[in-house]
Design a protein around this motif. Structure first.
Motif, PDB file in Angstrom:
ATOM      1  N   ALA A  19       0.831  -1.212   0.000  1.00  0.00           N
ATOM      2  CA  ALA A  19       0.000   0.000   0.000  1.00  0.00           C
ATOM      3  C   ALA A  19       0.861   1.255   0.000  1.00  0.00           C
ATOM      4  O   ALA A  19       0.570   2.221  -0.735  1.00  0.00           O
ATOM      5  CB  ALA A  19      -0.932  -0.013   1.208  1.00  0.00           C
ATOM      6  N   VAL A  20       1.921   1.256   0.793  1.00  0.00           N
ATOM      7  CA  VAL A  20       2.826   2.414   0.824  1.00  0.00           C
ATOM      8  C   VAL A  20       3.529   2.572  -0.517  1.00  0.00           C
ATOM      9  O   VAL A  20       3.690   3.685  -1.033  1.00  0.00           O
ATOM     10  CB  VAL A  20       3.851   2.266   1.969  1.00  0.00           C
ATOM     11  CG1 VAL A  20       4.937   3.327   1.862  1.00  0.00           C
ATOM     12  CG2 VAL A  20       3.149   2.358   3.320  1.00  0.00           C
ATOM     13  N   ALA A  21       3.945   1.456  -1.118  1.00  0.00           N
ATOM     14  CA  ALA A  21       4.614   1.516  -2.422  1.00  0.00           C
ATOM     15  C   ALA A  21       3.685   2.049  -3.500  1.00  0.00           C
ATOM     16  O   ALA A  21       4.122   2.755  -4.420  1.00  0.00           O
ATOM     17  CB  ALA A  21       5.123   0.129  -2.808  1.00  0.00           C
ATOM     18  N   ALA A  22       2.400   1.724  -3.398  1.00  0.00           N
ATOM     19  CA  ALA A  22       1.429   2.175  -4.405  1.00  0.00           C
ATOM     20  C   ALA A  22       0.987   3.621  -4.177  1.00  0.00           C
ATOM     21  O   ALA A  22       0.441   4.248  -5.094  1.00  0.00           O
ATOM     22  CB  ALA A  22       0.199   1.263  -4.392  1.00  0.00           C
ATOM     23  N   MET A  47       7.589  -3.048  -9.124  1.00  0.00           N
ATOM     24  CA  MET A  47       6.707  -3.283 -10.270  1.00  0.00           C
ATOM     25  C   MET A  47       5.642  -2.190 -10.372  1.00  0.00           C
ATOM     26  O   MET A  47       5.224  -1.811 -11.472  1.00  0.00           O
ATOM     27  CB  MET A  47       6.026  -4.652 -10.156  1.00  0.00           C
ATOM     28  CG  MET A  47       6.962  -5.856 -10.073  1.00  0.00           C
ATOM     29  SD  MET A  47       8.065  -6.042 -11.488  1.00  0.00           S
ATOM     30  CE  MET A  47       9.586  -5.348 -10.834  1.00  0.00           C
ATOM     31  N   LEU A  48       5.215  -1.665  -9.225  1.00  0.00           N
ATOM     32  CA  LEU A  48       4.203  -0.612  -9.220  1.00  0.00           C
ATOM     33  C   LEU A  48       4.756   0.719  -9.692  1.00  0.00           C
ATOM     34  O   LEU A  48       3.993   1.632 -10.021  1.00  0.00           O
ATOM     35  CB  LEU A  48       3.623  -0.454  -7.803  1.00  0.00           C
ATOM     36  CG  LEU A  48       2.894  -1.683  -7.252  1.00  0.00           C
ATOM     37  CD1 LEU A  48       2.536  -1.481  -5.779  1.00  0.00           C
ATOM     38  CD2 LEU A  48       1.637  -1.978  -8.061  1.00  0.00           C
ATOM     39  N   TRP A  49       6.083   0.851  -9.724  1.00  0.00           N
ATOM     40  CA  TRP A  49       6.711   2.095 -10.168  1.00  0.00           C
ATOM     41  C   TRP A  49       7.083   2.069 -11.644  1.00  0.00           C
ATOM     42  O   TRP A  49       7.537   3.078 -12.186  1.00  0.00           O
ATOM     43  CB  TRP A  49       7.949   2.387  -9.328  1.00  0.00           C
ATOM     44  CG  TRP A  49       7.658   2.457  -7.861  1.00  0.00           C
ATOM     45  CD1 TRP A  49       6.481   2.856  -7.274  1.00  0.00           C
ATOM     46  CD2 TRP A  49       8.541   2.099  -6.788  1.00  0.00           C
ATOM     47  NE1 TRP A  49       6.573   2.773  -5.904  1.00  0.00           N
ATOM     48  CE2 TRP A  49       7.826   2.310  -5.574  1.00  0.00           C
ATOM     49  CE3 TRP A  49       9.848   1.635  -6.718  1.00  0.00           C
ATOM     50  CZ2 TRP A  49       8.397   2.064  -4.316  1.00  0.00           C
ATOM     51  CZ3 TRP A  49      10.421   1.395  -5.478  1.00  0.00           C
ATOM     52  CH2 TRP A  49       9.688   1.612  -4.293  1.00  0.00           C
ATOM     53  N   LEU A  50       6.924   0.923 -12.305  1.00  0.00           N
ATOM     54  CA  LEU A  50       7.157   0.874 -13.743  1.00  0.00           C
ATOM     55  C   LEU A  50       6.159   1.802 -14.434  1.00  0.00           C
ATOM     56  O   LEU A  50       4.981   1.813 -14.094  1.00  0.00           O
ATOM     57  CB  LEU A  50       6.990  -0.551 -14.264  1.00  0.00           C
ATOM     58  CG  LEU A  50       7.949  -1.609 -13.702  1.00  0.00           C
ATOM     59  CD1 LEU A  50       7.520  -2.999 -14.158  1.00  0.00           C
ATOM     60  CD2 LEU A  50       9.381  -1.332 -14.119  1.00  0.00           C
ATOM     61  N   HIS A  51       6.613   2.568 -15.410  1.00  0.00           N
ATOM     62  CA  HIS A  51       5.694   3.565 -15.942  1.00  0.00           C
ATOM     63  C   HIS A  51       4.539   2.969 -16.753  1.00  0.00           C
ATOM     64  O   HIS A  51       3.455   3.572 -16.780  1.00  0.00           O
ATOM     65  CB  HIS A  51       6.446   4.671 -16.696  1.00  0.00           C
ATOM     66  CG  HIS A  51       6.777   4.398 -18.115  1.00  0.00           C
ATOM     67  ND1 HIS A  51       6.020   4.881 -19.149  1.00  0.00           N
ATOM     68  CD2 HIS A  51       7.812   3.734 -18.683  1.00  0.00           C
ATOM     69  CE1 HIS A  51       6.571   4.521 -20.291  1.00  0.00           C
ATOM     70  NE2 HIS A  51       7.648   3.825 -20.051  1.00  0.00           N
ATOM     71  N   PRO A  52       4.631   1.783 -17.373  1.00  0.00           N
ATOM     72  CA  PRO A  52       3.408   1.197 -17.948  1.00  0.00           C
ATOM     73  C   PRO A  52       2.362   0.871 -16.878  1.00  0.00           C
ATOM     74  O   PRO A  52       1.168   1.040 -17.106  1.00  0.00           O
ATOM     75  CB  PRO A  52       3.911  -0.072 -18.632  1.00  0.00           C
ATOM     76  CG  PRO A  52       5.351   0.189 -18.923  1.00  0.00           C
ATOM     77  CD  PRO A  52       5.831   0.990 -17.750  1.00  0.00           C
ATOM     78  N   VAL A  53       2.826   0.400 -15.707  1.00  0.00           N
ATOM     79  CA  VAL A  53       1.893   0.115 -14.615  1.00  0.00           C
ATOM     80  C   VAL A  53       1.298   1.415 -14.096  1.00  0.00           C
ATOM     81  O   VAL A  53       0.090   1.516 -13.840  1.00  0.00           O
ATOM     82  CB  VAL A  53       2.610  -0.652 -13.484  1.00  0.00           C
ATOM     83  CG1 VAL A  53       1.662  -0.893 -12.306  1.00  0.00           C
ATOM     84  CG2 VAL A  53       3.144  -1.988 -14.004  1.00  0.00           C
ATOM     85  N   GLY A  54       2.142   2.446 -13.950  1.00  0.00           N
ATOM     86  CA  GLY A  54       1.655   3.742 -13.500  1.00  0.00           C
ATOM     87  C   GLY A  54       0.646   4.345 -14.462  1.00  0.00           C
ATOM     88  O   GLY A  54      -0.363   4.933 -14.041  1.00  0.00           O
ATOM     89  N   ALA A  99       8.976 -10.790   1.189  1.00  0.00           N
ATOM     90  CA  ALA A  99       9.679 -10.934  -0.092  1.00  0.00           C
ATOM     91  C   ALA A  99       8.741 -10.578  -1.245  1.00  0.00           C
ATOM     92  O   ALA A  99       9.141  -9.907  -2.207  1.00  0.00           O
ATOM     93  CB  ALA A  99      10.205 -12.364  -0.239  1.00  0.00           C
ATOM     94  N   LEU A 100       7.492 -11.021  -1.152  1.00  0.00           N
ATOM     95  CA  LEU A 100       6.501 -10.685  -2.177  1.00  0.00           C
ATOM     96  C   LEU A 100       6.294  -9.173  -2.245  1.00  0.00           C
ATOM     97  O   LEU A 100       6.251  -8.588  -3.332  1.00  0.00           O
ATOM     98  CB  LEU A 100       5.182 -11.389  -1.872  1.00  0.00           C
ATOM     99  CG  LEU A 100       3.982 -11.009  -2.750  1.00  0.00           C
ATOM    100  CD1 LEU A 100       4.245 -11.342  -4.207  1.00  0.00           C
ATOM    101  CD2 LEU A 100       2.721 -11.716  -2.255  1.00  0.00           C
ATOM    102  N   ALA A 101       6.167  -8.539  -1.087  1.00  0.00           N
ATOM    103  CA  ALA A 101       5.970  -7.080  -1.060  1.00  0.00           C
ATOM    104  C   ALA A 101       7.172  -6.359  -1.634  1.00  0.00           C
ATOM    105  O   ALA A 101       7.029  -5.394  -2.399  1.00  0.00           O
ATOM    106  CB  ALA A 101       5.702  -6.627   0.374  1.00  0.00           C
TER     107      ALA A 101
END
Length: 422
Positions: free
Chosen positions: A24-27, A139-146, A131-133
């Motif tokens: 959640a913090v990463a997102a 991955m959430l910071w990749l610009h296609p995901v963003g 480890a999963l987090a």
């Protein structure tokens, strides 16, 4: 004869809670940027399209004639079956839908990471949740995901469906379906996963190909039975109208065709050049994907086919490159610390696609007195990044292109399942 497996480690519940907090913090930077500080006239414009299709079904108005509210005025461009997925969204206030869709995209990306990196994550033992987090966060910071979160896109769910369909062991929710069924349903929502049917045919997996086609056909025919006029309009008119997709030559189209529309010859020579280049990429990509299948590497197989789809499709918006998540995990493999080139390759792709290079190119080109060519290179960076993905996927696996076969898949512990003979 049963092959003994390692007992699953006991994971304290609080570590799952902590892992959820880390995700959640990463997102939050992406979510805050695009859901709190973003202009309201550009807010969640694509999920607004999906929701509007649901409203059209509920109110009886034509699905493919309706437009979202000004200033966007966007049409619904997906097959009729996809419109039904917008019906639940139409029952909720739009503000709620935007936040809910974002949360679901984050969960879908986390699930992609789990299924595609399960062999690696199992080695973390009782620390698996963290480890999963830790693996999901970048991955959430990749610009296609963003960009998918920015627009409220569907690509995270398309990629997840394909991963759940082919990566072993399959999740319980998918085990009762034959392989290819989820890919077929994804095709009924968006046409691009159809590239997997070509891959199935190349690898002579006739059952999977037939299942995918049948699954897509059943969903499409059900939609036609309920909405015959809408289905007729889509397959005879809306599908063939390229203007419904937006400016194909715009920077956001990071397919080979988009690159050639910006820089290549126009008219028939440009079309011929695109077909030749796309055919060459497809030839290399499908051969590489077939080798990953024979080597028992379904994650690498998925990564290759997904990136090939992005490159050869006539239109591939930046958010279509959600497949980069699978690419990074395929590059890491099960034990990347034993093969440093895997770590370097995965880090290179992560950094490359975290930077928003195409938009840097737009900013560069806005300075008319600066030389044009660096801006043009940056403007088309994701096309180059897609080719780099294919090159690195070949590079990290080149010494074992033909492995023991698909029966020797990871058992979830990181070890290979040995062949068992009676």
């Amino acid at each position: 004869m049963r092959v003994p497996t390692r007992p699953r480690p006991v994971v304290p519940r609080h570590r799952w809670v902590l892992a959820a907090l880390v995700v959640a913090v990463a997102a939050s930077p992406v979510a805050l940027r695009y859901l709190v500080f973003w202009p309201l006239d550009q807010w969640q414009v694509d999920v607004d399209v999906y929701r509007d299709a649901g409203v059209s079904i509920l109110t009886g108005r034509p699905v493919y004639s309706a437009m979202t509210e000004a200033p966007q005025l966007l049409p619904f461009t997906y097959p009729p079956f996809a419109a039904f997925l917008g019906v639940p969204l139409a029952l909720l206030p739009f503000g709620v839908v935007g936040w809910l869709w974002t949360a679901l995209q984050v969960l879908a990306t986390t699930a992609i990471t789990w299924y595609a990196a399960r062999g690696l994550l199992r080695q973390a033992g009782p620390w698996l949740p963290l480890a999963l987090a830790a693996l999901t966060a970048p991955m959430l910071w990749l610009h296609p995901v963003g960009d998918g979160i920015r627009f409220g896109q569907v690509n995270a769910f398309i990629v997840l469906a394909c991963v759940m369909d082919l990566v072993e062991p399959r999740p319980r929710i998918a085990r009762w379906l034959p392989k290819g069924a989820l890919i077929g349903l994804a095709m009924a929502v968006k046409l691009t996963p159809g590239v997997f049917v070509v891959h199935f045919l190349v690898t002579r997996r006739w059952k999977e190909a037939a299942t995918a086609v049948a699954s897509a056909a059943v969903a499409t025919l059900l939609a036609a039975a309920v909405l015959p006029g809408t289905s007729w309009e889509y397959w005879t008119a809306a599908l063939r109208d390229p203007t419904r997709l937006g400016p194909n030559a715009g920077t956001a189209n990071q397919s080979v065709r988009g690159f050639l529309l910006r820089l290549g010859p126009e008219g028939l020579p440009g079309t011929v050049l695109w077909l030749v280049v796309a055919a060459a990429i497809a030839w290399f990509g499908f051969r590489l994907a077939a080798r990953r299948y024979r080597a028992g590497d379904p994650v690498g197989e998925l990564a290759v086919v997904g990136i090939v789809a992005c490159l050869v499709s006539p239109v591939s918006w930046v958010h279509h490159y959600h497949w980069v998540v699978v690419v990074v995990l395929a590059l890491l493999g099960v034990q990347p610390w034993r093969e440093r080139r895997r770590l370097w390759a995965a880090a290179a792709i992560t950094v490359f696609f975290t930077l928003r290079l195409p938009w840097w190119g737009i900013d560069w080109l806005a300075h008319r007195d600066w030389p044009q060519w660096p801006g043009r290179v940056l403007q088309n960076a994701d096309v180059a990044g897609g080719l780099l993905c294919l090159g690195l996927l070949w590079w990290v696996a080149r010494d074992r292109a033909d492995g023991p076969g698909p029966e020797a898949l990871p058992d979830g512990t990181g070890a290979r399942r040995p062949r068992v003979t009676a």
